[in-house]
Scaffold this active site. Structure first.
Site, PDB file in Angstrom:
ATOM      1  N   GLU A   1       0.833  -1.201   0.000  1.00 44.73           N
ATOM      2  CA  GLU A   1       0.000   0.000   0.000  1.00 44.73           C
ATOM      3  C   GLU A   1       0.871   1.255   0.000  1.00 44.73           C
ATOM      4  O   GLU A   1       0.624   2.207  -0.753  1.00 44.73           O
ATOM      5  CB  GLU A   1      -0.907  -0.011   1.233  1.00 44.73           C
ATOM      6  CG  GLU A   1      -1.891   1.148   1.297  1.00 44.73           C
ATOM      7  CD  GLU A   1      -2.823   1.058   2.493  1.00 44.73           C
ATOM      8  OE1 GLU A   1      -3.487   2.072   2.787  1.00 44.73           O
ATOM      9  OE2 GLU A   1      -2.899  -0.017   3.132  1.00 44.73           O
TER      10      GLU A   1
ATOM     11  N   GLY B   1      -7.252   2.810   9.554  1.00 44.60           N
ATOM     12  CA  GLY B   1      -6.746   1.686  10.322  1.00 44.60           C
ATOM     13  C   GLY B   1      -5.241   1.558  10.337  1.00 44.60           C
ATOM     14  O   GLY B   1      -4.678   0.880  11.196  1.00 44.60           O
TER      15      GLY B   1
ATOM     16  N   GLN C   1       1.260   4.788   6.620  1.00 47.86           N
ATOM     17  CA  GLN C   1       2.438   4.364   5.870  1.00 47.86           C
ATOM     18  C   GLN C   1       3.399   5.535   5.652  1.00 47.86           C
ATOM     19  O   GLN C   1       2.971   6.683   5.528  1.00 47.86           O
ATOM     20  CB  GLN C   1       2.053   3.797   4.489  1.00 47.86           C
ATOM     21  CG  GLN C   1       1.339   2.469   4.514  1.00 47.86           C
ATOM     22  CD  GLN C   1      -0.134   2.615   4.818  1.00 47.86           C
ATOM     23  OE1 GLN C   1      -0.762   3.608   4.441  1.00 47.86           O
ATOM     24  NE2 GLN C   1      -0.704   1.647   5.517  1.00 47.86           N
TER      25      GLN C   1
END
Length: 423
Positions: free
Chosen positions: A176, A207, A210
């Site tokens: 991701e 949630g 990054q």
């Protein structure tokens, strides 16, 4: 007798010559027409020579499901050009249907109709349709997540688009981050040549969160945890990046932890949460993961900011790895980073120091309008500093770049298309 014969021969030769002249003229004027395309087959513009390809990416996040329909102009060499994007979002996320997976079908079918209306039917069978689920499904028990994915997989196979076994999956947090980095650097021009400078990427979802960047110093690669360094190819160039995803440290998950809903759940199954990060007089409700909580502020005798800062620092203690070398790099920050910055009104560039005490100092003035703003901003401030950014660090905030969503979806679509080429 000879004179009439001569006259007849002369007349015949004249007629023959006249006929030959006519045939020659007719042939010279009609021959080019035989090679002209009929009017309906002539190219109507230079666009007819361009090659286009479409891609459909479903982003199944923790708070909603979003569809991106991309139209690419393919180039013989180098990166393609993004010609157009269609975007649509629905709520809630797939994880909301964990106990009734069949109920997710209506939303997926609605978004597939968006794709069908955005792509000419001629391209349907060659257009890949992909769904990547993120933190919302990562946090579910495996069986419940699989049931949801199987339902989506069946809907994709029944659609007219190109679908395979790997078209529906839960996305690894690291992938991701890399996909979001690809998106940002494609849109800013960092991937168009091997020598173009790249920018770092910060993504704060519901949630997970990054961080991904291309290290400028070899020391960063040597001193970082081995699983934080990844190498991959994109558009014929090799990229080495530092990337890490923190599951459970997205804004909504962290908010619940800070409020006490995870680390110290109330006894007896109560859903009442009391927190120093809320204004002392505040009382309200908050829904998260299908549970409605009653949340209240508490009187601690100390200012809201100091009390909340202490709580957030305890929540993040030793959960984040500092990334070396980020202080002097350019970074784009989006998702909840952008949303909360907009709440306090900065322009397209802001710094960590914006997310500090002044907001919490005024929280008691209007707690009903934005009860979690102080909590969220304190969390963002501490998180960024734990990642290695100094308080004066400036970030470029963006929801879109060149009118394209700054999410991982575009990068993941490129990666999937590259995989199809290899197979």
């Amino acid at each position: 007798m000879k004179r009439p014969k001569l006259a007849g021969l002369f007349l015949f030769l004249c007629c023959l010559l006249t006929y030959l002249m006519f045939v020659k003229h007719h042939y010279s004027t009609s021959r080019p027409e035989a090679h002209r395309l009929p009017p309906h087959r002539r190219p109507i513009s230079s666009d007819a020579g361009r090659r286009f390809q479409f891609g459909i990416m479903f982003d199944a996040g923790s708070t909603g499901t979003r569809i991106h329909v991309f139209k690419f102009q393919m180039e013989d060499k180098g990166a393609p050009t993004l010609a157009h994007e269609t975007f649509r979002a629905i709520k809630p996320g797939l994880s909301a249907y964990a106990d009734e997976p069949q109920q997710c079908a209506a939303g997926i079918v609605e978004l597939l109709e968006v794709a069908k209306s955005s792509i000419p039917p001629l391209y349907w069978t060659s257009t890949p349709v992909v769904l990547k689920a993120t933190a919302g499904l990562r946090l579910l028990p495996g069986q419940k997540a699989d049931q949801l994915l199987d339902r989506v997989r069946a809907l994709f196979l029944a659609s007219p688009f190109l679908s395979a076994d790997d078209s529906v999956s839960i996305m690894d947090g690291t992938d991701e981050g890399i996909s979001a980095w690809i998106t940002v650097n494609f849109l800013t021009g960092g991937l168009h040549s091997a020598h173009s400078p790249t920018v770092g990427m910060l993504d704060l979802g519901g949630g997970s969160t990054q961080i991904t960047f291309s290290p400028q110093d070899e020391k960063t690669i040597q001193t970082s945890p081995i699983d934080h360094i990844r190498s991959f190819q994109m558009f014929s160039n090799t990229h080495v990046v530092y990337t890490h995803s923190y599951l459970g440290l997205g804004l909504m998950s962290a908010r619940l932890t800070i409020l006490g809903g995870v680390d110290a759940p109330p006894l007896g199954g109560s859903t009442e949460l009391v927190s120093p990060c809320l204004a002392p007089e505040y009382s309200g409700s908050w829904e998260h993961a299908d549970i409605t909580y009653t949340v209240k502020g508490q009187r601690t005798g100390e200012p809201v900011y100091e009390a909340c800062l202490s709580r957030v620092e305890k929540v993040l203690y030793q959960k984040v790895t500092e990334a070396s070398g980020v202080a002097n790099m350019d970074f784009y920050a989006f998702s909840f980073y952008y949303d909360r910055a907009v709440d306090i009104g900065p322009d397209h560039v802001t710094c960590v120091s914006v997310f500090l005490p002044a907001v919490c100092g005024g929280v008691s003035g209007s707690p009903q309008q934005s009860p979690f703003l102080c909590l969220d901003l304190v969390y963002i401030s501490v998180l960024l500093q734990e990642l290695g950014f100094p308080p004066q660090k400036q970030f470029r905030l963006a929801r879109t770049i060149n009118q394209v969503e700054t999410s991982w979806a575009l990068g993941a679509t490129f990666h999937y298309m590259e995989t199809l080429k290899m197979h």
